[in-house]
Design a protein around this motif. Structure first.
Motif, PDB file in Angstrom:
ATOM      1  N   CYS A  33       0.831  -1.206   0.000  1.00  0.00           N
ATOM      2  CA  CYS A  33       0.000   0.000   0.000  1.00  0.00           C
ATOM      3  C   CYS A  33       0.865   1.254   0.000  1.00  0.00           C
ATOM      4  O   CYS A  33       0.518   2.247  -0.660  1.00  0.00           O
ATOM      5  N   PHE A  34       1.971   1.214   0.711  1.00  0.00           N
ATOM      6  CA  PHE A  34       2.871   2.371   0.719  1.00  0.00           C
ATOM      7  C   PHE A  34       3.469   2.596  -0.666  1.00  0.00           C
ATOM      8  O   PHE A  34       3.561   3.736  -1.143  1.00  0.00           O
ATOM      9  N   PHE A  35       3.851   1.510  -1.328  1.00  0.00           N
ATOM     10  CA  PHE A  35       4.357   1.635  -2.697  1.00  0.00           C
ATOM     11  C   PHE A  35       3.274   2.177  -3.630  1.00  0.00           C
ATOM     12  O   PHE A  35       3.532   3.065  -4.458  1.00  0.00           O
ATOM     13  N   GLY A  36       2.057   1.637  -3.523  1.00  0.00           N
ATOM     14  CA  GLY A  36       0.966   2.125  -4.368  1.00  0.00           C
ATOM     15  C   GLY A  36       0.676   3.590  -4.138  1.00  0.00           C
ATOM     16  O   GLY A  36       0.368   4.330  -5.081  1.00  0.00           O
ATOM     17  N   PHE A  37       0.759   4.033  -2.883  1.00  0.00           N
ATOM     18  CA  PHE A  37       0.541   5.438  -2.556  1.00  0.00           C
ATOM     19  C   PHE A  37       1.645   6.319  -3.145  1.00  0.00           C
ATOM     20  O   PHE A  37       1.375   7.328  -3.809  1.00  0.00           O
ATOM     21  N   MET A  38       2.899   5.939  -2.934  1.00  0.00           N
ATOM     22  CA  MET A  38       4.020   6.760  -3.404  1.00  0.00           C
ATOM     23  C   MET A  38       4.091   6.788  -4.930  1.00  0.00           C
ATOM     24  O   MET A  38       4.504   7.799  -5.512  1.00  0.00           O
ATOM     25  N   ALA A  39       3.690   5.711  -5.577  1.00  0.00           N
ATOM     26  CA  ALA A  39       3.745   5.668  -7.039  1.00  0.00           C
ATOM     27  C   ALA A  39       2.783   6.659  -7.677  1.00  0.00           C
ATOM     28  O   ALA A  39       2.932   7.006  -8.863  1.00  0.00           O
ATOM     29  N   GLN A  40       1.775   7.122  -6.912  1.00  0.00           N
ATOM     30  CA  GLN A  40       0.812   8.086  -7.445  1.00  0.00           C
ATOM     31  C   GLN A  40       1.196   9.533  -7.182  1.00  0.00           C
ATOM     32  O   GLN A  40       0.536  10.437  -7.690  1.00  0.00           O
ATOM     33  N   LEU A  41       2.230   9.763  -6.401  1.00  0.00           N
ATOM     34  CA  LEU A  41       2.613  11.135  -6.061  1.00  0.00           C
ATOM     35  C   LEU A  41       3.408  11.754  -7.207  1.00  0.00           C
ATOM     36  O   LEU A  41       4.635  11.646  -7.279  1.00  0.00           O
ATOM     37  N   ARG A  42       2.682  12.390  -8.089  1.00  0.00           N
ATOM     38  CA  ARG A  42       3.265  13.123  -9.220  1.00  0.00           C
ATOM     39  C   ARG A  42       2.540  14.468  -9.314  1.00  0.00           C
ATOM     40  O   ARG A  42       1.692  14.669 -10.191  1.00  0.00           O
ATOM     41  N   PRO A  43       2.849  15.406  -8.415  1.00  0.00           N
ATOM     42  CA  PRO A  43       2.074  16.653  -8.340  1.00  0.00           C
ATOM     43  C   PRO A  43       2.154  17.501  -9.594  1.00  0.00           C
ATOM     44  O   PRO A  43       1.279  18.350  -9.823  1.00  0.00           O
ATOM     45  N   GLY A  44       3.166  17.298 -10.423  1.00  0.00           N
ATOM     46  CA  GLY A  44       3.264  18.094 -11.639  1.00  0.00           C
ATOM     47  C   GLY A  44       2.425  17.583 -12.785  1.00  0.00           C
ATOM     48  O   GLY A  44       2.304  18.263 -13.815  1.00  0.00           O
ATOM     49  N   GLU A  45       1.805  16.413 -12.616  1.00  0.00           N
ATOM     50  CA  GLU A  45       1.091  15.803 -13.737  1.00  0.00           C
ATOM     51  C   GLU A  45      -0.129  16.600 -14.162  1.00  0.00           C
ATOM     52  O   GLU A  45      -0.483  16.631 -15.344  1.00  0.00           O
ATOM     53  N   SER A  46      -0.775  17.254 -13.219  1.00  0.00           N
ATOM     54  CA  SER A  46      -1.957  18.045 -13.573  1.00  0.00           C
ATOM     55  C   SER A  46      -1.614  19.330 -14.313  1.00  0.00           C
ATOM     56  O   SER A  46      -2.515  20.015 -14.801  1.00  0.00           O
ATOM     57  N   PHE A  47      -0.336  19.667 -14.405  1.00  0.00           N
ATOM     58  CA  PHE A  47       0.065  20.947 -15.008  1.00  0.00           C
ATOM     59  C   PHE A  47       1.008  20.749 -16.182  1.00  0.00           C
ATOM     60  O   PHE A  47       1.813  21.625 -16.508  1.00  0.00           O
ATOM     61  N   ILE A  48       0.918  19.598 -16.845  1.00  0.00           N
ATOM     62  CA  ILE A  48       1.808  19.346 -17.980  1.00  0.00           C
ATOM     63  C   ILE A  48       1.446  20.223 -19.167  1.00  0.00           C
ATOM     64  O   ILE A  48       2.326  20.752 -19.846  1.00  0.00           O
ATOM     65  N   THR A  49       0.147  20.399 -19.423  1.00  0.00           N
ATOM     66  CA  THR A  49      -0.242  21.240 -20.555  1.00  0.00           C
ATOM     67  C   THR A  49       0.223  22.689 -20.387  1.00  0.00           C
ATOM     68  O   THR A  49       0.824  23.258 -21.308  1.00  0.00           O
ATOM     69  N   PRO A  50      -0.010  23.342 -19.235  1.00  0.00           N
ATOM     70  CA  PRO A  50       0.556  24.684 -19.064  1.00  0.00           C
ATOM     71  C   PRO A  50       2.068  24.706 -19.204  1.00  0.00           C
ATOM     72  O   PRO A  50       2.631  25.650 -19.766  1.00  0.00           O
ATOM     73  N   PHE A  51       2.728  23.654 -18.732  1.00  0.00           N
ATOM     74  CA  PHE A  51       4.186  23.595 -18.826  1.00  0.00           C
ATOM     75  C   PHE A  51       4.637  23.527 -20.285  1.00  0.00           C
ATOM     76  O   PHE A  51       5.588  24.217 -20.696  1.00  0.00           O
ATOM     77  N   LEU A  52       3.966  22.728 -21.087  1.00  0.00           N
ATOM     78  CA  LEU A  52       4.335  22.619 -22.503  1.00  0.00           C
ATOM     79  C   LEU A  52       4.093  23.932 -23.243  1.00  0.00           C
ATOM     80  O   LEU A  52       4.906  24.338 -24.086  1.00  0.00           O
ATOM     81  N   LEU A  53       2.983  24.582 -22.942  1.00  0.00           N
ATOM     82  CA  LEU A  53       2.700  25.849 -23.615  1.00  0.00           C
ATOM     83  C   LEU A  53       3.673  26.934 -23.174  1.00  0.00           C
ATOM     84  O   LEU A  53       3.993  27.842 -23.958  1.00  0.00           O
ATOM     85  N   GLU A  54       4.148  26.846 -21.930  1.00  0.00           N
ATOM     86  CA  GLU A  54       5.185  27.779 -21.486  1.00  0.00           C
ATOM     87  C   GLU A  54       6.520  27.511 -22.175  1.00  0.00           C
ATOM     88  O   GLU A  54       7.349  28.424 -22.291  1.00  0.00           O
ATOM     89  N   ARG A  55       6.709  26.255 -22.626  1.00  0.00           N
ATOM     90  CA  ARG A  55       7.944  25.889 -23.327  1.00  0.00           C
ATOM     91  C   ARG A  55       7.878  26.253 -24.810  1.00  0.00           C
ATOM     92  O   ARG A  55       8.674  25.773 -25.610  1.00  0.00           O
ATOM     93  N   LYS A  56       6.900  27.040 -25.177  1.00  0.00           N
ATOM     94  CA  LYS A  56       6.757  27.561 -26.542  1.00  0.00           C
ATOM     95  C   LYS A  56       6.238  26.526 -27.537  1.00  0.00           C
ATOM     96  O   LYS A  56       6.358  26.718 -28.755  1.00  0.00           O
ATOM     97  N   PHE A  57       5.651  25.441 -27.056  1.00  0.00           N
ATOM     98  CA  PHE A  57       4.923  24.558 -27.960  1.00  0.00           C
ATOM     99  C   PHE A  57       3.554  25.177 -28.202  1.00  0.00           C
ATOM    100  O   PHE A  57       2.892  25.660 -27.269  1.00  0.00           O
ATOM    101  N   THR A  58       3.085  25.161 -29.435  1.00  0.00           N
ATOM    102  CA  THR A  58       1.790  25.749 -29.755  1.00  0.00           C
ATOM    103  C   THR A  58       0.656  24.786 -29.400  1.00  0.00           C
ATOM    104  O   THR A  58       0.875  23.578 -29.228  1.00  0.00           O
ATOM    105  N   LYS A  59      -0.560  25.338 -29.301  1.00  0.00           N
ATOM    106  CA  LYS A  59      -1.719  24.496 -29.019  1.00  0.00           C
ATOM    107  C   LYS A  59      -1.946  23.482 -30.136  1.00  0.00           C
ATOM    108  O   LYS A  59      -2.386  22.350 -29.868  1.00  0.00           O
ATOM    109  N   GLU A  60      -1.656  23.887 -31.363  1.00  0.00           N
ATOM    110  CA  GLU A  60      -1.822  22.961 -32.478  1.00  0.00           C
ATOM    111  C   GLU A  60      -0.851  21.793 -32.377  1.00  0.00           C
ATOM    112  O   GLU A  60      -1.208  20.642 -32.657  1.00  0.00           O
ATOM    113  N   GLN A  61       0.375  22.063 -31.972  1.00  0.00           N
ATOM    114  CA  GLN A  61       1.351  20.987 -31.825  1.00  0.00           C
ATOM    115  C   GLN A  61       0.956  20.031 -30.706  1.00  0.00           C
ATOM    116  O   GLN A  61       1.056  18.810 -30.853  1.00  0.00           O
ATOM    117  N   VAL A  62       0.500  20.592 -29.588  1.00  0.00           N
ATOM    118  CA  VAL A  62       0.095  19.748 -28.463  1.00  0.00           C
ATOM    119  C   VAL A  62      -1.128  18.910 -28.836  1.00  0.00           C
ATOM    120  O   VAL A  62      -1.190  17.708 -28.545  1.00  0.00           O
TER     121      VAL A  62
END
Length: 512
Positions: A33-62
């Motif tokens: 259970c501890f492994f299953g819990f820790m394997a889900q801790l990826r706080p940046g995953e919900s903000f990948i799209t803003p991160f990509l757009l900040e990296r100058k990738f266009t919406k069309e490319q994404v």
């Protein structure tokens, strides 16, 4: 009569062994259970799209180049990873999943081109395909009598990890004013820690298909072996022996059982729901963060919405277990109603250009889907053996992925129509609308047939919660005059949607 002193001595010897087994089981449960819990801790995953757009990738490319790579690669790796999971006995695939996550975040942080981001999606598809390893692994190490408790503990750990991860990500962005780059670095740190944890997981001695000959202590034999034992008399001729071997082989028996069970109307209905609804559901979750960014680029509450949708999904999944209706009669109507709600929510997402409406409708959309997942899991698994259940869920997942890939190729990919995200959601609304109308029409036809037969000839009652193994055991017991009844069989394995779908939905994979 056994002397009292010998009985007392035997009990005294057994008590330390039972205490040791109980302590070992508790340690195993805690670590898994501890492994299953820790394997889900990826706080940046919900903000990948803003991160990509900040990296100058266009919406069309994404939208038209990066995200479409995910279903393509997922379809390519799904079957090989599924087979390797069982052949390698789970642990190596769990390590592979953690390594793939490391590659995902390294490419996300260091990649500079569209090709790098497409490669990132390939590695993420490996992590998606490997989710079955955890849900299968937890059942291979414990005694069948502890399956139900183990499943509840592990699912609670996964849901808690997803919820905490989303809340932590939102808090760091909103309150801590941390950049998305730093947030992804924190995610990489958690992933490396879960990789270390995976190296110390205990490797099972058996698996469901390829490693069935070596049974762990206390494990039940194959259910199909108990349901259809081989002939007792030896074959005399070589040809007869060969034919007998083919006839009694595990694969042939599974396929024959699958063909026989496919005649059940309820099984066909819920398998079709699984394939068609999950395809549309994942397409929505892949592109919803792009939709939010297109609707309002000034607000970013992705983590809060993912946390709220996870919480609502857990509540609806839990409440579905208390729903008691006559599923043989009302299944199609319930499915049609839920899909109609999903269609209306998708319509609001793209038609009402308000970010808060988009947030709320997505939370409700996820809750509606997760409400039917445990019902479908039960309806499919209740009449199948453990091995056949795993095969059916695997086939459903493969067909859903294939359908999702075809829709992506036509609608999203730049080599197809290459539609923008709002136009894509219009297509998805039509998709859910057609599914809903079809289910309502199907339910209406069933109602007309029911009325024509008259109320004095009611429809057959829904099947009792009993697996084929229990039925066969009960039949044998009755023949032998044994009134003890069937013994409980092992619970079915959860599918991708049943166990770790909660992270898959949040999948910001898509967002990248």
């Amino acid at each position: 009569m056994v002397p009292t002193s010998q009985v007392a001595e035997k009990q005294a010897c057994e008590e330390p062994r039972q205490d040791h087994e109980l302590k070992s089981w508790r340690c195993l449960v805690f670590y898994l259970c501890f492994f299953g819990f820790m394997a889900q801790l990826r706080p940046g995953e919900s903000f990948i799209t803003p991160f990509l757009l900040e990296r100058k990738f266009t919406k069309e490319q994404v939208t038209n180049e990066i995200i479409p790579m995910l279903p393509y690669s997922h379809l390519a790796v799904l079957v090989p990873v599924f087979l390797l999971t069982d052949y390698l006995r789970y642990k190596p695939v769990l390590v592979l999943q953690c390594l793939s996550f490391v590659c995902v975040w390294l490419l996300l942080l260091l990649g500079t081109s569209v090709m790098h981001m497409q490669l990132m999606e390939v590695f993420y598809s490996v992590t998606m395909a490997a989710r079955i390893a955890y849900s299968s692994y937890i059942f291979s190490l414990v005694h069948p009598s502890r399956y139900q408790r183990m499943a509840s503990y592990s699912r609670a750990a996964v849901l808690l990890g997803v919820f905490i991860s989303s809340v932590l990500g939102q808090a760091l962005v909103t309150v801590g004013h941390i950049s998305t780059y730093t947030l992804n670095c924190i995610s990489l740190g958690f992933i490396l820690f879960s990789l270390v944890l995976s190296l110390f997981l205990k490797r099972p001695k058996r698996s469901l298909f390829f490693n069935r000959s070596t049974l762990a202590r206390g494990a039940l034999p194959c259910e199909l072996d108990q349901m259809h034992p081989g002939p007792d008399r030896p074959e005399t001729r070589k040809l007869d022996r060969m034919l007998g071997t083919c006839r009694d082989s595990f694969l042939v028996r599974m396929l024959s059982e699958l063909v026989e069970n496919a005649r059940q109307p309820q099984l066909r209905l819920w398998c079709l729901w699984w394939v068609f609804n999950s395809s549309g559901y994942y397409l929505i979750t892949y592109y919803v963060h792009v939709l939010w960014r297109s609707t309002d680029s000034s607000l970013s509450y992705n983590g809060a919405v993912d946390a709220a949708s996870t919480l609502l999904s857990a509540i609806t999944s839990f409440s579905a277990g208390f729903l008691s209706i006559r599923w043989t009669l009302w299944s199609k109507l319930v499915i049609a109603g839920v899909i109609a709600i999903q269609a209306s929510l998708v319509f609001c997402m793209f038609q009402i250009r308000d970010i808060w409406v988009c947030y709320v409708t997505f939370v409700l959309f996820r809750g509606a889907y997760q409400f039917l997942v445990p019902i479908a899991t039960f309806q499919i698994a209740s009449s199948l053996s453990k091995e056949l259940c795993a095969l059916v869920f695997g086939i459903n997942t493969f067909l859903a992925t294939a359908l999702k890939t075809c829709i992506t190729l036509v609608v999203s990919d730049k080599r197809g129509l290459g539609l923008q995200v709002h136009d894509q959601f219009r297509i998805y609304f039509i998709y859910f609308l057609v599914l809903s109308i079809t289910c309502f029409a199907w339910a209406g036809l069933d109602g007309l047939r029911y009325c024509q037969r008259g109320r004095h000839q009611p429809l057959a009652q829904a099947q009792e919660l009993r697996s084929p193994l229990e039925t066969s055991v009960q039949a044998i017991s009755l023949q032998d005059g044994d009134l003890r009844g069937p013994q409980p069989s092992a619970p079915q394995l959860l599918s991708e949607d049943g166990m770790e779908d909660d992270r898959g939905d949040l999948r910001v994979e898509a967002k990248a």
